[in-house]
Design a protein around this motif. Sequence first.
Motif, PDB file in Angstrom:
ATOM      1  N   THR A   5       0.846  -1.185   0.000  1.00  0.00           N
ATOM      2  CA  THR A   5       0.000   0.000   0.000  1.00  0.00           C
ATOM      3  C   THR A   5       0.881   1.235   0.000  1.00  0.00           C
ATOM      4  O   THR A   5       1.794   1.333   0.814  1.00  0.00           O
ATOM      5  N   PRO A   6       0.626   2.204  -0.904  1.00  0.00           N
ATOM      6  CA  PRO A   6       1.412   3.433  -0.869  1.00  0.00           C
ATOM      7  C   PRO A   6       1.160   4.165   0.446  1.00  0.00           C
ATOM      8  O   PRO A   6       0.052   4.167   0.955  1.00  0.00           O
ATOM      9  N   ARG A   7       2.156   4.751   0.992  1.00  0.00           N
ATOM     10  CA  ARG A   7       2.022   5.469   2.251  1.00  0.00           C
ATOM     11  C   ARG A   7       1.622   6.910   1.977  1.00  0.00           C
ATOM     12  O   ARG A   7       1.614   7.372   0.856  1.00  0.00           O
ATOM     13  N   ARG A   8       1.299   7.623   3.013  1.00  0.00           N
ATOM     14  CA  ARG A   8       0.758   8.987   2.886  1.00  0.00           C
ATOM     15  C   ARG A   8       1.677   9.917   2.090  1.00  0.00           C
ATOM     16  O   ARG A   8       1.219  10.803   1.422  1.00  0.00           O
ATOM     17  N   ALA A  54      -6.759  -2.645  -9.888  1.00  0.00           N
ATOM     18  CA  ALA A  54      -7.849  -1.813  -9.373  1.00  0.00           C
ATOM     19  C   ALA A  54      -8.469  -2.445  -8.132  1.00  0.00           C
ATOM     20  O   ALA A  54      -8.738  -1.760  -7.140  1.00  0.00           O
ATOM     21  N   PHE A  55      -8.694  -3.755  -8.166  1.00  0.00           N
ATOM     22  CA  PHE A  55      -9.266  -4.434  -7.002  1.00  0.00           C
ATOM     23  C   PHE A  55      -8.307  -4.406  -5.815  1.00  0.00           C
ATOM     24  O   PHE A  55      -8.733  -4.242  -4.674  1.00  0.00           O
ATOM     25  N   ARG A  56      -7.025  -4.560  -6.078  1.00  0.00           N
ATOM     26  CA  ARG A  56      -6.046  -4.499  -4.984  1.00  0.00           C
ATOM     27  C   ARG A  56      -6.030  -3.109  -4.360  1.00  0.00           C
ATOM     28  O   ARG A  56      -5.992  -2.974  -3.131  1.00  0.00           O
ATOM     29  N   ALA A  57      -6.041  -2.078  -5.199  1.00  0.00           N
ATOM     30  CA  ALA A  57      -6.057  -0.703  -4.689  1.00  0.00           C
ATOM     31  C   ALA A  57      -7.333  -0.451  -3.889  1.00  0.00           C
ATOM     32  O   ALA A  57      -7.294   0.166  -2.818  1.00  0.00           O
ATOM     33  N   ALA A  58      -8.453  -0.942  -4.389  1.00  0.00           N
ATOM     34  CA  ALA A  58      -9.724  -0.767  -3.676  1.00  0.00           C
ATOM     35  C   ALA A  58      -9.689  -1.509  -2.342  1.00  0.00           C
ATOM     36  O   ALA A  58     -10.172  -0.995  -1.319  1.00  0.00           O
ATOM     37  N   THR A  59      -9.115  -2.688  -2.322  1.00  0.00           N
ATOM     38  CA  THR A  59      -9.009  -3.459  -1.083  1.00  0.00           C
ATOM     39  C   THR A  59      -8.141  -2.720  -0.071  1.00  0.00           C
ATOM     40  O   THR A  59      -8.498  -2.609   1.107  1.00  0.00           O
ATOM     41  N   ASP A  60      -7.005  -2.220  -0.515  1.00  0.00           N
ATOM     42  CA  ASP A  60      -6.110  -1.487   0.388  1.00  0.00           C
ATOM     43  C   ASP A  60      -6.810  -0.280   0.995  1.00  0.00           C
ATOM     44  O   ASP A  60      -6.706  -0.027   2.202  1.00  0.00           O
ATOM     45  N   ARG A  61      -7.534   0.469   0.170  1.00  0.00           N
ATOM     46  CA  ARG A  61      -8.262   1.646   0.673  1.00  0.00           C
ATOM     47  C   ARG A  61      -9.358   1.241   1.644  1.00  0.00           C
ATOM     48  O   ARG A  61      -9.552   1.876   2.681  1.00  0.00           O
ATOM     49  N   ALA A  62     -10.076   0.183   1.327  1.00  0.00           N
ATOM     50  CA  ALA A  62     -11.154  -0.274   2.206  1.00  0.00           C
ATOM     51  C   ALA A  62     -10.593  -0.709   3.562  1.00  0.00           C
ATOM     52  O   ALA A  62     -11.190  -0.413   4.607  1.00  0.00           O
ATOM     53  N   GLU A  64      -7.919   0.450   4.996  1.00  0.00           N
ATOM     54  CA  GLU A  64      -7.579   1.674   5.730  1.00  0.00           C
ATOM     55  C   GLU A  64      -8.824   2.292   6.366  1.00  0.00           C
ATOM     56  O   GLU A  64      -8.785   2.718   7.523  1.00  0.00           O
ATOM     57  N   PHE A  65      -9.924   2.308   5.635  1.00  0.00           N
ATOM     58  CA  PHE A  65     -11.155   2.854   6.200  1.00  0.00           C
ATOM     59  C   PHE A  65     -11.685   1.965   7.323  1.00  0.00           C
ATOM     60  O   PHE A  65     -12.233   2.468   8.311  1.00  0.00           O
ATOM     61  N   GLN A  66     -11.540   0.648   7.205  1.00  0.00           N
ATOM     62  CA  GLN A  66     -11.923  -0.243   8.297  1.00  0.00           C
ATOM     63  C   GLN A  66     -11.116   0.088   9.552  1.00  0.00           C
ATOM     64  O   GLN A  66     -11.659   0.139  10.654  1.00  0.00           O
ATOM     65  N   ALA A  67      -9.819   0.275   9.379  1.00  0.00           N
ATOM     66  CA  ALA A  67      -8.944   0.563  10.510  1.00  0.00           C
ATOM     67  C   ALA A  67      -9.319   1.886  11.173  1.00  0.00           C
ATOM     68  O   ALA A  67      -9.356   1.986  12.404  1.00  0.00           O
ATOM     69  N   ILE A  68      -9.589   2.897  10.368  1.00  0.00           N
ATOM     70  CA  ILE A  68      -9.981   4.188  10.925  1.00  0.00           C
ATOM     71  C   ILE A  68     -11.296   4.058  11.685  1.00  0.00           C
ATOM     72  O   ILE A  68     -11.439   4.579  12.803  1.00  0.00           O
ATOM     73  N   ALA A  69     -12.259   3.351  11.121  1.00  0.00           N
ATOM     74  CA  ALA A  69     -13.540   3.154  11.805  1.00  0.00           C
ATOM     75  C   ALA A  69     -13.339   2.381  13.107  1.00  0.00           C
ATOM     76  O   ALA A  69     -13.932   2.725  14.137  1.00  0.00           O
ATOM     77  N   ALA A  70     -12.492   1.352  13.096  1.00  0.00           N
ATOM     78  CA  ALA A  70     -12.226   0.579  14.313  1.00  0.00           C
ATOM     79  C   ALA A  70     -11.599   1.463  15.383  1.00  0.00           C
ATOM     80  O   ALA A  70     -11.988   1.402  16.558  1.00  0.00           O
ATOM     81  N   ALA A  71     -10.651   2.306  14.980  1.00  0.00           N
ATOM     82  CA  ALA A  71     -10.016   3.212  15.938  1.00  0.00           C
ATOM     83  C   ALA A  71     -11.022   4.202  16.505  1.00  0.00           C
ATOM     84  O   ALA A  71     -11.003   4.500  17.709  1.00  0.00           O
ATOM     85  N   GLN A  72     -11.900   4.710  15.661  1.00  0.00           N
ATOM     86  CA  GLN A  72     -12.914   5.645  16.141  1.00  0.00           C
ATOM     87  C   GLN A  72     -13.877   4.957  17.103  1.00  0.00           C
ATOM     88  O   GLN A  72     -14.254   5.532  18.129  1.00  0.00           O
ATOM     89  N   LEU A  73     -14.275   3.735  16.782  1.00  0.00           N
ATOM     90  CA  LEU A  73     -15.194   3.007  17.659  1.00  0.00           C
ATOM     91  C   LEU A  73     -14.554   2.658  19.000  1.00  0.00           C
ATOM     92  O   LEU A  73     -15.246   2.554  20.016  1.00  0.00           O
TER      93      LEU A  73
END
Length: 121
Positions: A5-8, A54-62, A64-73
């Motif tokens: 995954t590319p970093r920030r 494209a699917f790999r990039a979408a998976t990586d982004r998803a 990251e969003f899962q991780a952010i949601a988990a941290a917020q929860l």
Amino acid sequence: MAEPTPRRNEPRLRPAPLLFEPAQVAADPEHFFDLESIDDPRVLLARATELTQAFRAATDRAVEFQAIAAAQLADPRRFDRLTPADIAARAEWTEDYAKKMVEFGRDLMRGVEGPGHVDPV
């Protein structure tokens, strides 16, 4: 093997667009992004490779969003925060994986991604 995954601080690659498939076409189990209609193996390989990226990039982004949601929860400042076990149950993860995802999400929200940072997946 999947590309990391590319970093920030690295630009994200723009994968090939995932073209919309009309419901009636997508309902056909033999139909997959019109790949079955491509006769030239060179073109088929190129388009299938684009879709894979494209699917790999979408998976990586998803993820990251899962991780952010988990941290917020799991944020201790929330009155309704969830435990790692609760998060694991909701996401169908193990509790250990939920803990790693919470930490990964916290790192993402802080913008921390150095050489010591480990992606949980």
